[in-house]
Design an enzyme around this catalytic site. Sequence first.
Site, PDB file in Angstrom:
ATOM      1  N   CYS A  10       0.826  -1.191   0.000  1.00 29.71           N
ATOM      2  CA  CYS A  10       0.000   0.000   0.000  1.00 29.71           C
ATOM      3  C   CYS A  10       0.872   1.258   0.000  1.00 29.71           C
ATOM      4  O   CYS A  10       1.868   1.342   0.700  1.00 29.71           O
ATOM      5  CB  CYS A  10      -0.963   0.088   1.191  1.00 29.71           C
ATOM      6  SG  CYS A  10      -2.071  -1.305   1.300  1.00 29.71           S
TER       7      CYS A  10
ATOM      8  N   ARG B 249       3.874  -0.075  -4.685  1.00 36.24           N
ATOM      9  CA  ARG B 249       3.632  -0.666  -3.365  1.00 36.24           C
ATOM     10  C   ARG B 249       2.322  -1.450  -3.300  1.00 36.24           C
ATOM     11  O   ARG B 249       2.044  -2.137  -2.315  1.00 36.24           O
ATOM     12  CB  ARG B 249       3.596   0.438  -2.306  1.00 36.24           C
ATOM     13  CG  ARG B 249       4.864   1.234  -2.225  1.00 36.24           C
ATOM     14  CD  ARG B 249       4.752   2.303  -1.169  1.00 36.24           C
ATOM     15  NE  ARG B 249       4.630   1.704   0.142  1.00 36.24           N
ATOM     16  CZ  ARG B 249       5.655   1.384   0.913  1.00 36.24           C
ATOM     17  NH1 ARG B 249       6.877   1.620   0.501  1.00 36.24           N
ATOM     18  NH2 ARG B 249       5.459   0.838   2.087  1.00 36.24           N
TER      19      ARG B 249
ATOM     20  N   TRP C 112      -2.746  -2.743  -1.731  1.00 36.58           N
ATOM     21  CA  TRP C 112      -2.453  -4.165  -1.922  1.00 36.58           C
ATOM     22  C   TRP C 112      -3.316  -4.872  -0.880  1.00 36.58           C
ATOM     23  O   TRP C 112      -3.078  -4.769   0.313  1.00 36.58           O
ATOM     24  CB  TRP C 112      -0.966  -4.442  -1.682  1.00 36.58           C
ATOM     25  CG  TRP C 112      -0.548  -5.832  -2.016  1.00 36.58           C
ATOM     26  CD1 TRP C 112      -0.192  -6.308  -3.244  1.00 36.58           C
ATOM     27  CD2 TRP C 112      -0.422  -6.941  -1.108  1.00 36.58           C
ATOM     28  NE1 TRP C 112       0.145  -7.645  -3.154  1.00 36.58           N
ATOM     29  CE2 TRP C 112       0.010  -8.065  -1.864  1.00 36.58           C
ATOM     30  CE3 TRP C 112      -0.634  -7.107   0.256  1.00 36.58           C
ATOM     31  CZ2 TRP C 112       0.243  -9.307  -1.302  1.00 36.58           C
ATOM     32  CZ3 TRP C 112      -0.407  -8.350   0.820  1.00 36.58           C
ATOM     33  CH2 TRP C 112       0.015  -9.438   0.036  1.00 36.58           C
TER      34      TRP C 112
ATOM     35  N   ASN D 168      -2.017   1.670   5.837  1.00 37.48           N
ATOM     36  CA  ASN D 168      -1.118   0.644   5.314  1.00 37.48           C
ATOM     37  C   ASN D 168      -0.768  -0.256   6.489  1.00 37.48           C
ATOM     38  O   ASN D 168      -0.445   0.233   7.562  1.00 37.48           O
ATOM     39  CB  ASN D 168       0.146   1.330   4.765  1.00 37.48           C
ATOM     40  CG  ASN D 168       1.232   0.342   4.393  1.00 37.48           C
ATOM     41  OD1 ASN D 168       0.952  -0.820   4.102  1.00 37.48           O
ATOM     42  ND2 ASN D 168       2.464   0.797   4.391  1.00 37.48           N
ATOM     43  N   GLY D 169      -0.857  -1.587   6.300  1.00 37.61           N
ATOM     44  CA  GLY D 169      -0.515  -2.525   7.382  1.00 37.61           C
ATOM     45  C   GLY D 169      -1.673  -3.446   7.665  1.00 37.61           C
ATOM     46  O   GLY D 169      -2.592  -3.580   6.841  1.00 37.61           O
TER      47      GLY D 169
ATOM     48  N   LYS E  39      13.065 -14.325 -10.940  1.00 38.73           N
ATOM     49  CA  LYS E  39      12.720 -13.206 -11.835  1.00 38.73           C
ATOM     50  C   LYS E  39      11.666 -13.644 -12.853  1.00 38.73           C
ATOM     51  O   LYS E  39      10.712 -12.938 -13.120  1.00 38.73           O
ATOM     52  CB  LYS E  39      13.956 -12.686 -12.587  1.00 38.73           C
ATOM     53  CG  LYS E  39      14.960 -11.937 -11.793  1.00 38.73           C
ATOM     54  CD  LYS E  39      14.551 -10.543 -11.372  1.00 38.73           C
ATOM     55  CE  LYS E  39      13.893 -10.501 -10.032  1.00 38.73           C
ATOM     56  NZ  LYS E  39      14.675 -10.544  -8.861  1.00 38.73           N
TER      57      LYS E  39
ATOM     58  N   GLU F  78       8.208 -14.237 -11.229  1.00 38.09           N
ATOM     59  CA  GLU F  78       7.562 -12.991 -10.788  1.00 38.09           C
ATOM     60  C   GLU F  78       6.901 -12.228 -11.921  1.00 38.09           C
ATOM     61  O   GLU F  78       5.800 -11.722 -11.765  1.00 38.09           O
ATOM     62  CB  GLU F  78       8.625 -12.046 -10.213  1.00 38.09           C
ATOM     63  CG  GLU F  78       9.016 -12.299  -8.818  1.00 38.09           C
ATOM     64  CD  GLU F  78      10.009 -11.239  -8.358  1.00 38.09           C
ATOM     65  OE1 GLU F  78      11.119 -11.164  -8.908  1.00 38.09           O
ATOM     66  OE2 GLU F  78       9.654 -10.484  -7.448  1.00 38.09           O
TER      67      GLU F  78
ATOM     68  N   LYS G 258       5.752  -4.195  -3.934  1.00 40.34           N
ATOM     69  CA  LYS G 258       7.191  -3.990  -3.776  1.00 40.34           C
ATOM     70  C   LYS G 258       7.655  -4.176  -2.348  1.00 40.34           C
ATOM     71  O   LYS G 258       8.665  -4.792  -2.088  1.00 40.34           O
ATOM     72  CB  LYS G 258       7.528  -2.581  -4.257  1.00 40.34           C
ATOM     73  CG  LYS G 258       8.990  -2.222  -4.181  1.00 40.34           C
ATOM     74  CD  LYS G 258       9.740  -2.863  -5.317  1.00 40.34           C
ATOM     75  CE  LYS G 258      11.224  -2.605  -5.248  1.00 40.34           C
ATOM     76  NZ  LYS G 258      11.941  -3.667  -5.975  1.00 40.34           N
TER      77      LYS G 258
END
Length: 614
Positions: free
Chosen positions: A2, A27, A75, A101-102, A488, A491, A609
């Site tokens: 977030c 994020r 997110w 966020n959290g 990589k 993802e 991220k």
Amino acid sequence: MCGIIGYVGQQDAVQVILEGLRRVEYRGYDSAGIAIAVDGKLAVAKRSGKLGSLAAQLAEHPLPSSGCGIGHTRWATHGGPNDTNAHPHVSADGRVALVHNGIIENFAELRAELELRGVTFISQTDTEAAAQLLALELALTNDLTVAMRTVCTRLKGAFTLVALDTQNPECLVAARRDSPLVVGVGDGENFVASDVASFIMHTREALELGQNQVVTLTRNSVQVSDFDGEPAEPQHFHVDWSPAAAEKAGFDWFMRKEIFEQPRAVFDTLLGRSDAAGRLLLDEIRIDTNELRLIDKIVVVACGSAYYAGLVAKYAIEHWIRVPVEVELASEFRYRDPIVNSRTLCVTISQSGETMDTLQAIRHARVQGAKVIAICNTVGATIARESDAVLYTRAGPEIAVASTKGFLTQVSAAYLLGLYLAQLRGTMFADEVERYLTELSEVPDKIQQVLDQAERVYALAADVVDTQDFIFLGRHVGSAVALEGALKLKEIAYLHAEGFAAGELKHGPIAIIDETTPVFVVVPPPGAGQLHDKVISNIQEVRARGARVVVLAERGDVAAGSCADYLLELPPTSVLLQPLTASVPLQLFACELATLLGNDVDQPRNLAKSVTVE
Ligand code: F6R
């Protein structure tokens, strides 16, 4: 996870916030929203999907003009990524808007309590419980800062909160515990954000907030206090990367740009770390040198690519200082009762400096008496602050979700640390340390040589665009490069990819190889003797099963070249430094293949991220 921004000043808040969100969208990108307060009412726009959907909605239905507002890019943790669960969340009385966020761990309990008090919830999020509680406290005190402090003491878990009150619309109140929040101090305007990237085009002066602190912002003031109301003095810092560093500069993706920035990023990471006599000076390692001489074990804790950087570093550090090095996934560390004490040095590696698993591992290690050195890219991040010392990687902002320059600079910094400890403990002669430092200083140029062959890697990606399964092999440090190469591809290309230590293949995984499987093999330099020859034998084993072999080998390595279906040449290096060049074609390959597949390379599905939840 977030991205959050709050703005108060003379500019149009919606534009400032939208632009700020664009820079922290890495994020989280499930949904986005903005709230402003005008004429005693909240105006809110929020939309599921990427920020572009919100921007399109705002273009069609603009919000009124205001100099103060909050924004969020999400997110999802609690509640699916739909319009209702998007932030900001508004209290039932319509007075307060909140972004978060959290994770609020006791949200179910709070929600039940609030429902008993007659509050109706409309979303499935944990955040809404905090928004509703904040409104009830505000109704009692009529002071958003006081209400925020009270709410924070009731919340369990990790959070950054930013709130806006319709009755005091030119003021923002934010709070943090275990989740990032920085203040940007401008001229007649102020910002709060998850990351300085959000406000770097307006100001480079910033304040770090400590744990359990609340900040109240108006255009001309910033006041910080703890949750008990005691005033606190935040630490000022100047952001020394330029706003251009957070732009794509003509590349199609941030990831590709960041891959091409690696010569500079590694150069900067190595810069000014030794004196004229070649002695390493890591002034920032403020741990008593006697303590460092006494350590009898090193534990590296990290996640994802940073963990693989740790795996690479283990080979070098053990070789150089003859102290056992364990590399642990941070998410497992504290749950297995690790043997850590005052003679253990814990090295944590984190690009963002906010990864919750890593942060919890640090806390556990320190409680057990270990000293902690963080290798971190983000100045002032929580992990940097909570460690005994920090070695910054100076990669500049890494915006693409898949780490590239973060990884290479982590390996470089870990090598500096290993050589420093070897120098301190006298386990290497001065000329040996100097030889490695000289070789490290040549790495940026060698990375550039690999980048100059990008077109060859892109041609390979085009050739295998219909392939579903990929294998990556390496030995010694190359085995960690193989793991990183596979990660990589998973993802960003969403393809099945596995990395193995080459010698392990015949103990099982070789069964999955057939003539459709491209196998990438990192071949150690011919100077590595047996190690090199064993990998050549491993190549023959997979060739015998019909696999197509992509060989990454030192230029002029005839033995490796002769068994390659596709050869990617690397500049000569010692085996320990080879990961710094060998990883680069694998990054380019993943980036190109994902592009050809039409994926969003910078914002791959399901990821974010900065993983600020456990
Ligand atoms: C992989 C990647 C992740 C991160 C991991 C740790 O490309 O980006 O695996 O490496 O989440 O993140 P930091 O380094 O920020 O702690």
